[in-house]
Scaffold this motif. Structure first.
Motif, short mmCIF file in Angstrom:
data_model
loop_
_atom_site.label_atom_id
_atom_site.label_comp_id
_atom_site.label_asym_id
_atom_site.label_seq_id
_atom_site.Cartn_x
_atom_site.Cartn_y
_atom_site.Cartn_z
N TRP A 88 0.82 -1.22 0.00
CA TRP A 88 0.00 0.00 0.00
C TRP A 88 0.85 1.26 0.00
CZ3 TRP A 88 0.18 3.41 4.19
CH2 TRP A 88 -0.78 4.42 4.22
N ALA A 89 2.01 1.21 0.65
CA ALA A 89 2.78 2.41 0.97
C ALA A 89 3.61 2.93 -0.19
CB ALA A 89 3.70 2.12 2.17
N ASP A 90 3.88 4.23 -0.12
CA ASP A 90 4.88 4.87 -0.99
C ASP A 90 6.23 4.95 -0.29
OD1 ASP A 90 2.98 5.57 -3.10
OD2 ASP A 90 2.19 7.05 -1.69
N VAL A 91 6.20 5.18 1.02
CA VAL A 91 7.40 5.35 1.83
C VAL A 91 7.26 4.53 3.10
CG1 VAL A 91 8.73 6.99 3.23
CG2 VAL A 91 7.98 7.64 0.95
N ALA A 92 8.33 3.87 3.51
CA ALA A 92 8.36 3.12 4.77
C ALA A 92 9.49 3.65 5.64
CB ALA A 92 8.55 1.63 4.51
N LEU A 93 9.20 3.89 6.90
CA LEU A 93 10.19 4.37 7.85
C LEU A 93 10.27 3.39 9.01
CD1 LEU A 93 9.12 8.15 7.98
CD2 LEU A 93 10.89 7.11 6.55
N GLY A 94 11.47 2.88 9.28
CA GLY A 94 11.69 1.92 10.35
C GLY A 94 12.22 2.61 11.59
N PHE A 95 11.54 2.41 12.72
CA PHE A 95 11.88 3.16 13.94
C PHE A 95 12.62 2.32 14.96
CE2 PHE A 95 8.97 5.91 11.85
CZ PHE A 95 9.35 7.18 12.23
#
Length: 436
Positions: free
Chosen positions: A191-198
């Motif tokens: 679904w995503a355009d951007v993924a950020l891992g925290f």
């Protein structure tokens, strides 16, 4: 779905006119700073509830503590039960915004490596540093996520945003089969355009570093067999070389023939004899034998880490070819278990990193360098890397992960939340054209 989103964001932030904080961004910076003590209090609360991966009740309890935090920000929250893979479940929080706004996936995890049997259970603060189980991996990352979202709400940039927060409950020991335990995360990545891992911020000699790639985490099991008999016949045409020499040949050929950058293939344990048998837990082996008997079996297990899927395929093919070139009188088989795929470096990931460095400049922070991927372990963001541009290491700075005394620099929560809030807000300024 990959888009030119990150490249567009880079262009929009690299111009001289954008080389300063906007009024909304200044509001984000102030909001995170103003809520520092509240964030520390939340971190203490969730750290003091044990959520070791196999403590299902504790993982669910921490998840329930987080539900009102996300609901207060306008998110729809869902607990996704994972009893079918013998895990507690995942917490997903969703906020639907403008149809052409970029879709951002924020990834963290609720579980820790510290089960209830560990003596390391409680949060302890000493000034701007705190210790506790999972305080940086990854409960500190969860607090960074919430602090960033609250800052966006205060600045008005959360309105219209499309965001999914995925907090898995088994990152430290993913349930089997992994295709099921990571199904919802993979769907969110598609679904995503951007993924950020925290997960934890990478640092090098005190300098904050960006993570644009992480290696895979897979394993292999090698078994060899040979003709047993009196040792006086070893190496002969009738007896052959035996299982242990075949095992030694293969492992040494791995050492000599496979080396390339960012590829490792550790041997975790091995055993040989008449017989040698793998333990039921796949973490041990037993063997018996005599010095005057040619061994009939040997077993070994190891790790395989790669930077790209192409490197994985190449290494697997090379290892299989080595295994198949048997010594006389022997046979060998290798089986691979593919767990965490690689987060390969891409142009989109690099563009996001450059956007983040533009934000660092506007915040008056030192530019980040790129952290070597071989120095980071596998993580949940790898499951979505084939579908969305991404950055990892967006969580707080700390030390001693997975060990008693794990600690977090509390002020880094502020720094990372400010970066994340501004990054997501700047990305949101670039509408995404979607296919109907």
């Amino acid at each position: 779905m990959r888009t030119a989103l990150a490249l567009l964001a880079l262009l929009s932030t690299a111009t001289p006119a954008a080389a300063q904080l906007s009024p909304a961004e200044e509001t984000m910076v102030r909001t995170v700073e103003a809520h520092f003590e509240e964030d520390v209090t939340l971190l203490e609360r969730i750290t003091n509830v044990n959520s070791g991966t196999h403590n299902h009740e504790g993982v669910r309890a921490v998840g329930q503590m987080l539900v009102p935090e996300f609901e207060a920000l306008g998110f729809d929250v869902e607990w996704i039960d994972q009893a079918h893979v013998d895990r507690a479940g995942h917490l997903f929080a969703r906020r639907e915004g403008d149809s052409d706004a970029p879709r951002i996936l924020m990834i963290g995890h609720i579980d820790t490596v510290f089960e209830p049997s560990s003596p390391f259970q409680l949060f302890a603060r000493d000034g701007d540093r705190a210790t506790g189980p999972g305080v940086v991996d990854d409960k500190g990352g969860i607090v960074v996520i919430l602090a960033a979202l609250r800052a966006m709400e205060a600045a008005g940039t959360l309105e219209g945003a499309n965001i999914v927060v995925a907090l898995t409950g088994d990152e430290e020991d993913a349930g089997d089969p992994i295709a099921q335990s990571r199904q919802h995360l993979i769907e969110a990545g598609q679904w995503a355009d951007v993924a950020l891992g925290f997960e934890q911020l990478s640092t090098d000699e005190g300098r904050d570093m960006g993570v644009v790639a992480r290696r895979s985490s897979n394993s292999w099991t090698l078994t060899t067999s040979g003709r047993t008999g009196h040792c006086s016949g070893v190496f002969s045409e009738g007896a052959g070389y035996g299982a242990i020499y075949e095992m030694a040949r293969i492992l040494d050929a791995f050492r000599v023939q496979l080396p390339e950058e960012n590829l490792t293939y550790n041997v975790g344990f091995m055993a040989g004899g008449t017989p040698a048998e793998m333990g039921a837990d796949n973490l041990s082996a037993t063997a018996v034998g005599k010095t005057n008997i040619i061994p009939d079996s040997a077993v070994a297990r190891g790790d395989l880490r790669t930077l790209t899927q192409e490197q994985t395929d190449r290494a697997v093919a090379a290892m299989q070819a080595i295994v198949d070139a048997n010594l006389p009188g022997t046979d060998a088989q290798i089986e691979f278990a593919f767990r965490y795929p690689p987060m390969a470096p891409t142009e989109g990931n690099t563009a996001l990193f450059e956007t983040l460095n533009a934000i660092n400049a506007d915040l008056g922070l030192e530019p980040m360098g790129v952290f070597p991927p071989a120095r980071r372990g596998a993580a949940d963001i790898s499951f979505v890397a084939p579908f969305a541009d991404g950055l990892a290491g967006m969580g707080p700075e700390g030390s001693g992960s997975h060990a008693e005394g794990e600690s977090v620099d509390l002020r880094s929560v502020t720094r990372q939340a400010q970066r994340a809030a501004i990054l997501m807000s700047r990305l949101a300024e670039n509408p995404v054209a979607r296919e109907e």
